[in-house]
Scaffold this motif. Structure first.
Motif, PDB file in Angstrom:
ATOM      1  N   THR A   1       0.836  -1.204   0.000  1.00 41.35           N
ATOM      2  CA  THR A   1       0.000   0.000   0.000  1.00 41.35           C
ATOM      3  C   THR A   1       0.870   1.252   0.000  1.00 41.35           C
TER       4      THR A   1
ATOM      5  N   LYS B   1       2.427   1.816  -3.365  1.00 41.29           N
ATOM      6  CA  LYS B   1       1.443   2.293  -4.333  1.00 41.29           C
ATOM      7  C   LYS B   1       1.180   3.785  -4.126  1.00 41.29           C
TER       8      LYS B   1
ATOM      9  N   GLU C   1       2.129   6.532  -6.893  1.00 39.90           N
ATOM     10  CA  GLU C   1       1.037   7.361  -7.431  1.00 39.90           C
ATOM     11  C   GLU C   1       1.321   8.839  -7.218  1.00 39.90           C
TER      12      GLU C   1
ATOM     13  N   SER D   1      -2.385   1.081 -13.558  1.00 44.43           N
ATOM     14  CA  SER D   1      -3.499   0.275 -13.076  1.00 44.43           C
ATOM     15  C   SER D   1      -2.953  -0.681 -12.015  1.00 44.43           C
ATOM     16  N   THR D   2      -3.851  -1.186 -11.188  1.00 43.01           N
ATOM     17  CA  THR D   2      -3.373  -2.061 -10.115  1.00 43.01           C
ATOM     18  C   THR D   2      -2.625  -3.293 -10.647  1.00 43.01           C
TER      19      THR D   2
ATOM     20  N   PHE E   1       0.762  -2.194 -11.756  1.00 40.41           N
ATOM     21  CA  PHE E   1       1.569  -1.856 -10.586  1.00 40.41           C
ATOM     22  C   PHE E   1       2.115  -3.123  -9.932  1.00 40.41           C
ATOM     23  N   MET E   2       1.238  -4.116  -9.783  1.00 41.87           N
ATOM     24  CA  MET E   2       1.658  -5.368  -9.151  1.00 41.87           C
ATOM     25  C   MET E   2       2.779  -6.034  -9.944  1.00 41.87           C
TER      26      MET E   2
END
Lengths: 488, 253
Positions: free
Chosen positions: B104, B107, B111, B123-124, B127-128
């Motif tokens: 978290t 991220k 961001e 996008s998630t 990102f992952m």
């Protein structure tokens, strides 16, 4: 979910004004005569076309109220309330009761739109996605309830309490004040005398309510108290999840909100009651704001029943609130998850009561208090077991987080056990957001406001996880907003 | 030799005090693109203060001087703005944030950088993918990034996590504040490899350390000896070897 998306968008768009719901709606309203007298009560009852028994019930409550004293034990300070300088009933004109959406004043719908509850859209979208049925209460009356027909197909009753008094008197008479007696406390007596509207829910046996039920309360009119009454009954083997959202416009004068919420869970039934309370907290100097004196209690009346309270408290100038569970049925379960955030000059005295009466009952309390600014934040809780309550089990965790050095946090847990088989645990921590944490986040590009929101959201994650998905996002944003400007 | 090369990051005449004690005294340093500068010096010479002031930590009073990155004075900017402009500080003691998972945090951090630089936020899933790739390079497994940030991390995990963030944020100037402290030899090698993988002709490093051994892995272009708030000697990597042999006394007058 569109309602939430819209709300989140508004939260994002927040501008100079820190309190996003700080507008009032220009509507013609009809009010009761000023002050609290028997006349006022007769006026309200008549206005609502109530049956005679209801009027008598109210007048009885009023007599009890007159003999009671305002409680002073909570750790809150506020000037005495003059009940004769206040309106006890205010309704948008021509709105005697809920109507179909077409008949509702467009101004009112706009108001709810601004709040992020597009009622129309919700009805249109019904059946497309999982939805939330909404009962919208404006000042003193319920203006519209959505999805009523759809719910009634399942035998579920979801309507305003005024309607329920007329249409389902047998249920109302059976359950109203069966959890919280009229004279339980000063504010519950006041509420019983003058309550104007609220929501009523009845889930028939072995029915799982197919959607979230939700009420949005808004106080609009000046010098008006809001006294809503909510009654939720989950019959044997049923399940319901209920959401409550609250807002009020920004006003210099304090407004009073004294609600009563009663939950009844019969055998094998489960009620999940979630609140996101965002009443106007007053400005940064502590002027204005809502006095929120609420009595909420759930009765696990049947065996194996469960009641779970989840609350996110960010608003109100003064909060006095202890959502509680009476664990009457054997093997019943009570839960309380709370996030209470106080900033500026807000004062909170909140917590819960878990009263273990039945055998093998268990309860869990997770309370997260966050204090910032000059605020005071107290957790007050009672865990008790009756002498016949064998094997009662409680786990309590109270964590406090302080931001800055002018605020305070207090924890007042009461534990009373009359049965030697009880096992009650209590854990408590107090921590502070450190400058080093803020600097570390800053060094990674996260500005101070976002850093606080991030850290606080981490702090209360356990509770946020308990909220229904749709509410969790909104609550997370709200957590960030309520703490804006808390570190300078 | 300084004047000819272009300078990307420079500190000039920086004088800084804490509670009326001058810690940095007219400190100056020029760093060109792609260069690695090591700063060594005895305890109390002001190395960590330099790192913190560059990154924008409060509680220091800047009495004089400038810190420039690509011609912009950083002193007027908040810590987060310096970060999004491309300054990264690897902490000597990374801070714990209970309840906030590393993922978290990464991220939010990424961001914030993308938003500040008008880039579209990942996008998630993307990102992952990015995090997993970078984490694997540093031998960081999934379970570590799912734990709360730095809470209960070993010394090696904390430092690898710092390098992971460095790799994700793609900074221009990296300041490593005693990144080697508290690391065993294997962890040191892993961290050094991570840094070396990030070296390129544009990205520069200021490596603050007490020991030569880190510099065996991260080869510096310049070695500076810092004492009493300023640089008293500058040389190439052989200076560090010499220091290791004879100590600071030969340089401290």
């Amino acid at each position: 979910m569109p309602a939430v998306k819209e709300t989140v968008k508004q939260v994002d768009d927040i501008g100079v004004d820190k309190y996003k719901f700080g507008w009032s709606t220009d509507l013609e309203t009809e009010t009761a005569p000023i002050g609290l007298t028997e006349e006022t009560i007769r006026f309200i009852s008549k206005k609502k076309n109530e049956p005679e028994w209801m009027l008598e019930w109210r007048l009885d409550a009023y007599q009890r109220f007159l003999s009671m004293k305002e409680p002073e034990w909570a750790k809150v300070n506020y000037p005495a309330i003059n009940y004769n300088d206040m309106y006890f009933y205010s309704a948008p004109k021509d709105t005697d009761g809920p109507k179909s959406l077409e008949e509702v004043d467009p101004e009112l719908l706009k108001t709810y739109d601004k709040l992020g509850i597009p009622l129309k859209e919700q009805e249109i979208l019904s059946g497309v996605k999982s939805n939330i049925a909404v009962d919208a209460v404006f000042d003193s009356v319920s203006v519209v309830t959505t999805f009523k027909e759809k719910l009634s197909e399942e035998g579920i009753i979801f309507c305003s309490i005024s309607e329920a008094i007329k249409d389902h008197p047998e249920l109302v008479r059976k359950y109203l004040s069966s959890v919280i007696p009229k004279s339980d406390n000063y504010y519950s007596a006041l509420n019983s005398a003058v309550f104007t509207d609220g929501s009523f829910v009845y889930i028939p046996p072995n029915t799982r309510c197919p959607m979230e039920l939700s009420t949005y309360f808004r106080i609009n009119a000046e010098n008006t108290g809001q006294f809503e009454r909510t009654l939720v009954i989950a019959d044997k083997g049923s399940y319901v999840s209920y959401l409550e959202g609250c807002t009020a416009p920004q006003r210099d004068e304090n407004q009073l909100h004294a609600a009563v919420v009663e939950l009844v869970a019969l055998e094998n039934a489960e009620i999940k009651y979630s609140t996101v309370q965002n009443w106007y907290p007053g400005d940064e100097n502590g002027v204005g704001g809502i006095y929120n004196f609420v009595t909420k209690r759930g009765d696990c009346r049947g065996k194996n029943s469960k009641i779970s309270w989840t609350q996110v408290e960010t608003g109100s100038a003064v909060t006095w609130k202890y959502p509680s569970c009476i664990l009457r049925g054997d093997n019943s379960v009570g839960e309380f998850y709370s996030i209470a955030i106080s900033n500026s000059y807000q004062q909170i005295d909140s917590g819960t009561k878990m009263v273990h009466l039945g055998k093998n009952t268990s309860s869990k309390i997770i309370s997260k208090g966050i204090s910032a600014g000059h605020s005071s934040n107290a957790y007050r809780g009672l865990v008790s077991s009756h002498r016949r309550a064998e094997n009662a089990r409680n786990f309590t965790q109270c964590d406090s987080l302080l931001i800055g050095n002018k605020c305070s946090a207090h924890t007042v847990p009461y534990i009373e056990t009359k049965n030697s088989t009880s096992v009650f645990e209590h854990e408590a921590t107090t921590s502070k957001i450190s400058d080093d944490q803020i600097f570390y986040c800053g060094q990674r590009g996260i500005n101070i406001e976002d850093a606080i929101a991030l850290i606080v959201n981490g702090f209360c994650k356990e509770v946020l996880q308990e909220l229904p998905m749709e509410f969790a996002v909104e609550a997370q944003k709200l957590v960030g907003i309520s703490l804006e400007g808390s570190v300078g | 030799m300084w004047g000819k090369k272009s300078v990307m990051f420079n500190v000039s005449n920086l004088t800084v005090s804490v509670e009326d004690n001058e810690i940095l005294k007219s400190f100056s340093l020029d760093v060109g693109p792609g260069e690695v500068h090591a700063i060594m010096g005895p305890n109390g010479s002001g190395k960590s203060t330099l790192a913190h002031v560059c990154a924008g930590k409060e509680d220091y009073t800047v009495l004089n001087g400038e810190i420039n990155l690509n011609g912009e004075d950083l002193l007027d900017l908040e810590a987060d703005e310096r970060s999004t402009r491309g300054l990264f500080l690897a902490f000597q003691y990374p801070i714990e944030i209970p309840g906030v998972t590393t993922l978290t945090f990464l991220k939010s951090s990424l961001e914030a950088h993308y938003k500040a630089n008008n880039r579209e936020v990942l996008s998630t899933p993307d990102f992952m993918k990015l995090v997993k790739k970078k984490a694997a390079e540093l031998n960081i497994d999934d379970s570590m990034i799912k734990r709360p940030l730095n809470v209960g991390f070993s010394g090696g995990e904390k430092k690898r996590n710092e390098i992971l963030q460095m790799a994700l944020l793609d900074p221009q100037i990296c300041i490593l504040d005693e990144t080697d402290s508290g690391l065993d030899i294997d962890a040191l090698r892993l961290v050094a490899e991570g840094v070396n993988n990030l070296r390129n002709e544009k990205r520069s490093f200021v490596v603050i350390t007490h020991y030569q051994r880190l510099l065996d892995y991260i080869k510096p272009d310049f070695v500076h000896i810092m004492y009493n708030g300023k640089i008293i000697e500058t040389g190439d990597s052989s200076l560090a070897l010499e220091l290791e042999k004879s100590g600071y006394n030969n340089y401290i007058k």
